[in-house]
Design a protein around this motif. Structure first.
Motif, mmCIF file in Angstrom:
data_model
loop_
_atom_site.group_PDB
_atom_site.id
_atom_site.type_symbol
_atom_site.label_atom_id
_atom_site.label_comp_id
_atom_site.label_asym_id
_atom_site.label_seq_id
_atom_site.Cartn_x
_atom_site.Cartn_y
_atom_site.Cartn_z
ATOM 1 N N SER A 218 0.858 -1.177 0.000
ATOM 2 C CA SER A 218 0.000 0.000 0.000
ATOM 3 C C SER A 218 0.898 1.232 0.000
ATOM 4 C CB SER A 218 -0.915 -0.029 1.225
ATOM 5 O OG SER A 218 -1.928 0.936 1.124
ATOM 6 N N THR A 219 0.694 2.147 0.956
ATOM 7 C CA THR A 219 1.598 3.285 1.081
ATOM 8 C C THR A 219 3.021 2.786 1.283
ATOM 9 O OG1 THR A 219 -0.183 4.568 2.070
ATOM 10 C CG2 THR A 219 2.062 5.390 2.372
ATOM 11 N N GLY A 220 3.177 1.798 2.146
ATOM 12 C CA GLY A 220 4.445 1.109 2.345
ATOM 13 C C GLY A 220 4.271 -0.364 2.040
ATOM 14 N N VAL A 221 5.290 -1.135 2.366
ATOM 15 C CA VAL A 221 5.261 -2.572 2.096
ATOM 16 C C VAL A 221 5.739 -3.303 3.343
ATOM 17 C CG1 VAL A 221 6.091 -4.442 0.613
ATOM 18 C CG2 VAL A 221 5.834 -2.136 -0.326
ATOM 19 N N GLY A 222 4.982 -4.282 3.791
ATOM 20 C CA GLY A 222 5.379 -5.081 4.946
ATOM 21 C C GLY A 222 4.874 -6.490 4.794
ATOM 22 N N ALA A 223 5.401 -7.384 5.595
ATOM 23 C CA ALA A 223 4.967 -8.776 5.547
ATOM 24 C C ALA A 223 4.765 -9.302 6.957
ATOM 25 C CB ALA A 223 5.989 -9.645 4.811
ATOM 26 N N GLY A 224 3.719 -10.081 7.137
ATOM 27 C CA GLY A 224 3.488 -10.800 8.379
ATOM 28 C C GLY A 224 3.702 -12.275 8.126
ATOM 29 N N ILE A 225 4.326 -12.959 9.070
ATOM 30 C CA ILE A 225 4.674 -14.367 8.902
ATOM 31 C C ILE A 225 4.104 -15.173 10.064
ATOM 32 C CG2 ILE A 225 6.570 -16.034 8.668
ATOM 33 C CD1 ILE A 225 8.328 -13.605 7.791
ATOM 34 N N GLY A 237 10.455 -7.191 17.253
ATOM 35 C CA GLY A 237 9.272 -6.886 16.459
ATOM 36 C C GLY A 237 9.577 -6.491 15.030
ATOM 37 N N MET A 238 10.786 -6.775 14.544
ATOM 38 C CA MET A 238 11.178 -6.334 13.202
ATOM 39 C C MET A 238 11.095 -7.414 12.139
ATOM 40 S SD MET A 238 14.347 -3.758 13.870
ATOM 41 C CE MET A 238 14.768 -3.516 15.579
ATOM 42 N N ALA A 239 10.622 -8.612 12.490
ATOM 43 C CA ALA A 239 10.507 -9.671 11.493
ATOM 44 C C ALA A 239 9.483 -9.276 10.436
ATOM 45 C CB ALA A 239 10.094 -10.979 12.167
ATOM 46 N N GLY A 240 9.763 -9.660 9.196
ATOM 47 C CA GLY A 240 8.811 -9.427 8.123
ATOM 48 C C GLY A 240 8.891 -8.048 7.489
ATOM 49 N N GLU A 241 9.922 -7.263 7.787
ATOM 50 C CA GLU A 241 10.019 -5.931 7.188
ATOM 51 C C GLU A 241 10.503 -6.038 5.740
ATOM 52 O OE1 GLU A 241 9.054 -2.904 8.131
ATOM 53 O OE2 GLU A 241 8.088 -3.882 9.839
ATOM 54 N N LEU A 242 9.649 -6.630 4.924
ATOM 55 C CA LEU A 242 9.958 -6.869 3.512
ATOM 56 C C LEU A 242 10.250 -5.565 2.781
ATOM 57 C CD1 LEU A 242 9.880 -9.313 1.443
ATOM 58 C CD2 LEU A 242 7.592 -8.483 0.847
ATOM 59 N N GLY A 243 9.525 -4.511 3.135
ATOM 60 C CA GLY A 243 9.691 -3.240 2.445
ATOM 61 C C GLY A 243 11.047 -2.606 2.642
ATOM 62 N N HIS A 244 11.812 -3.097 3.629
ATOM 63 C CA HIS A 244 13.128 -2.516 3.886
ATOM 64 C C HIS A 244 14.260 -3.464 3.520
ATOM 65 C CE1 HIS A 244 11.316 1.051 5.472
ATOM 66 N NE2 HIS A 244 10.517 0.294 6.203
ATOM 67 N N ASP A 248 18.171 -2.188 -4.394
ATOM 68 C CA ASP A 248 19.043 -1.372 -5.247
ATOM 69 C C ASP A 248 20.006 -0.603 -4.354
ATOM 70 O OD1 ASP A 248 20.316 0.277 -7.015
ATOM 71 O OD2 ASP A 248 18.505 1.300 -7.725
ATOM 72 N N PRO A 249 21.240 -1.104 -4.168
ATOM 73 C CA PRO A 249 22.190 -0.451 -3.249
ATOM 74 C C PRO A 249 22.490 1.000 -3.600
ATOM 75 C CG PRO A 249 22.965 -2.621 -3.920
ATOM 76 C CD PRO A 249 21.792 -2.308 -4.782
ATOM 77 N N HIS A 250 22.215 1.380 -4.838
ATOM 78 C CA HIS A 250 22.490 2.756 -5.270
ATOM 79 C C HIS A 250 21.192 3.539 -5.475
ATOM 80 C CE1 HIS A 250 26.586 1.409 -5.806
ATOM 81 N NE2 HIS A 250 26.160 0.449 -6.603
ATOM 82 N N GLY A 251 20.102 3.028 -4.944
ATOM 83 C CA GLY A 251 18.803 3.655 -5.162
ATOM 84 C C GLY A 251 18.534 4.813 -4.220
ATOM 85 N N ALA A 252 17.272 5.198 -4.161
ATOM 86 C CA ALA A 252 16.856 6.349 -3.352
ATOM 87 C C ALA A 252 16.977 6.046 -1.859
ATOM 88 C CB ALA A 252 15.416 6.719 -3.694
ATOM 89 N N VAL A 253 17.190 7.091 -1.088
ATOM 90 C CA VAL A 253 17.260 6.944 0.363
ATOM 91 C C VAL A 253 15.836 6.753 0.906
ATOM 92 C CG1 VAL A 253 17.847 8.086 2.541
ATOM 93 C CG2 VAL A 253 19.346 8.320 0.552
ATOM 94 N N CYS A 254 15.694 5.778 1.787
ATOM 95 C CA CYS A 254 14.398 5.460 2.386
ATOM 96 C C CYS A 254 14.236 6.227 3.691
ATOM 97 C CB CYS A 254 14.315 3.956 2.632
ATOM 98 S SG CYS A 254 12.775 3.387 3.382
ATOM 99 N N GLN A 255 12.990 6.397 4.151
ATOM 100 C CA GLN A 255 12.762 7.098 5.412
ATOM 101 C C GLN A 255 13.334 6.335 6.605
ATOM 102 O OE1 GLN A 255 8.681 7.523 6.572
ATOM 103 N NE2 GLN A 255 8.083 5.509 5.806
ATOM 104 N N CYS A 256 13.638 5.036 6.430
ATOM 105 C CA CYS A 256 14.246 4.277 7.520
ATOM 106 C C CYS A 256 15.734 4.581 7.656
ATOM 107 C CB CYS A 256 14.051 2.775 7.290
ATOM 108 S SG CYS A 256 15.087 2.069 5.988
ATOM 109 N N ILE A 266 8.467 0.365 -4.881
ATOM 110 C CA ILE A 266 7.069 0.029 -5.163
ATOM 111 C C ILE A 266 6.087 0.613 -4.143
ATOM 112 C CG2 ILE A 266 7.798 -2.106 -6.277
ATOM 113 C CD1 ILE A 266 6.504 -3.599 -3.888
ATOM 114 N N GLY A 267 6.559 1.454 -3.226
ATOM 115 C CA GLY A 267 5.647 2.130 -2.313
ATOM 116 C C GLY A 267 4.800 3.150 -3.065
#
Length: 397
Positions: A218-225, A237-244, A248-256, A266-267
């Motif tokens: 959705s706005t972000g990306v996450g996964a529950g397992i 509590g950080m398992a499943g943080e698929l969105g992070h 792309d090691p040279h891509g855009a900087v994320c808010q994390c 894909i956000g």
């Protein structure tokens, strides 16, 4: 205030173990009616233990007697379970009488989320809860349990946000404390993807899948397992943080603070930016929201169709690695992006290309599908979380 102790107070005194088992069975039935075998599977109790508990509950009038019942369900009781999903751009509240089936919920949805800040969203959330409770025919004083889903990492030991606390949340924000105090019950809170997974395993048609991955795109990306009926949260509590995951090691900087995270590719912001870049070459209006991108794709807009299909392919590459690591029975995709079947098509393409064939082959019984609960999965999972939390008497207010 309705609570498990009020209901179980109708039963004769029992040993601590027997009392705990009765409580587990009662709450499992409140979450979802079913056969005794179903309840044993969900509670991890033996069928003999479940059978004994059901007989005692029937004796107290909490469930139908053996002659009356097919599957085990609650008899008429006062009590409402509430589930709240606090998304960035959408909020959903579901409320259900505990003696009704899981799909007989009253819902309220807001197109404004917590992106405006928790203090500004709180009054509307309270109003939505009040309206949902009213829709069940009961009152605020009948609320039995409360669960909350948020698109952030939650420490499973403390129920607090796991640092770094990312926008729109700020240090000191306490949605569980604020809403729980207002309703007079203890609120339980968890990551929304975790709760989407819990809802899909509990209420989906493939409820007995052993390893389930739920992806919220959705706005972000996450996964529950979920593995063996338990949410895999990790020690912080950080398992499943698929969105992070870095794609792309040279891509855009994320808010994390990372660079090139899947969420930056894909956000919602990334997809809107891609469409806007294409629109810059013509006079077509640029989308303002992910919902508009999805709507245009459904109307056969070539740019938006391509953007969502490519997002599915990028998501599928990351899911392929997850499938190779976990070998799940079921991967479910939910969230706003799941409203477009193009996302699923792209995912399937990449899974066939990048995952081990034995993990995702058609004859392996692996399933990749869209959420059966649509946009209510996270709120339904929050309702389950609230009821599960009531298993421990010491945790009740």
């Amino acid at each position: 205030m309705a609570n498990a102790d009020d209901l179980l107070g109708r039963l004769p005194a029992a040993s601590p173990t027997r009392a705990t088992n009765r409580r587990k069975v009662l709450l499992a039935v409140a979450i979802k009616s079913g056969t005794q075998a179903d309840i044993a599977h969900r509670t991890l109790l033996s069928q003999a233990t479940v059978s004994a508990a059901v007989r005692e509950l029937a004796g107290a009038g909490l469930v139908p007697t053996a002659k009356e019942r097919g599957k085990v369900c609650l008899s008429a009781v006062n009590g409402v379970g509430v589930g709240v999903h606090l998304g960035f751009n959408h909020m959903t509240v579901v409320a259900r009488r505990l003696d009704k089936e899981f799909d007989q919920v009253t819902s309220r949805v807001s197109s404004e989320g917590v992106s405006r800040g928790w203090s500004r969203a709180l009054p509307e959330v309270r109003q939505m809860i009040d309206e949902a409770i009213e829709g069940t025919g009961q009152r605020r004083s009948d609320v039995f349990s409360l669960g909350i889903a948020v698109p952030r990492m939650i420490n499973p030991r403390t129920g607090e946000f796991t640092p770094p606390i990312l926008p729109p949340w700020r240090a000191g924000d306490d949605p569980a404390g604020d809403l729980g105090t207002w309703l007079g019950v203890r609120a339980f809170i968890d990551n929304d993807a975790n709760l989407g997974a819990l809802a899909e395993q509990t209420y989906g048609t493939r409820e007995h899948a052993e390893t389930v991955v739920y992806v919220k795109a959705s706005t972000g990306v996450g996964a529950g397992i979920i593995v063996h009926n338990s949410v895999l949260r990790g020690h912080g509590g950080m398992a499943g943080e698929l969105g992070h995951l870095t794609v792309d090691p040279h891509g855009a900087v994320c808010q994390c603070g990372g660079r090139g995270c899947l969420e930056t590719v894909i956000g919602a912001d990334a997809l809107i930016a891609q469409v806007r870049a294409a629109r810059a070459r013509n006079s077509a209006p640029a989308p303002e929201t992910l919902e508009q991108v999805i709507g245009a794709a459904q109307a056969q807009d070539a740019v938006c169709m391509r953007v969502i299909h490519d997002a599915g392919r990028r998501l599928g590459q990351s899911l392929a690695q997850l499938c190779n690591l976990l070998n799940p029975d079921l991967v479910v995709i939910g969230g706003q992006l799941a409203q477009s079947p193009l996302l699923l098509e792209g995912c399937k393409e990449s899974l066939r290309r990048f995952a081990l064939p034995g993990a995702v082959a058609e004859d392996s019984k692996f399933v990749l599908d869209l959420s059966e609960l649509d946009t209510r999965a996270e709120a339904q999972g929050a309702l389950i979380l609230g009821l599960r939390g009531m298993e421990h008497p010491a945790d009740n207010t």
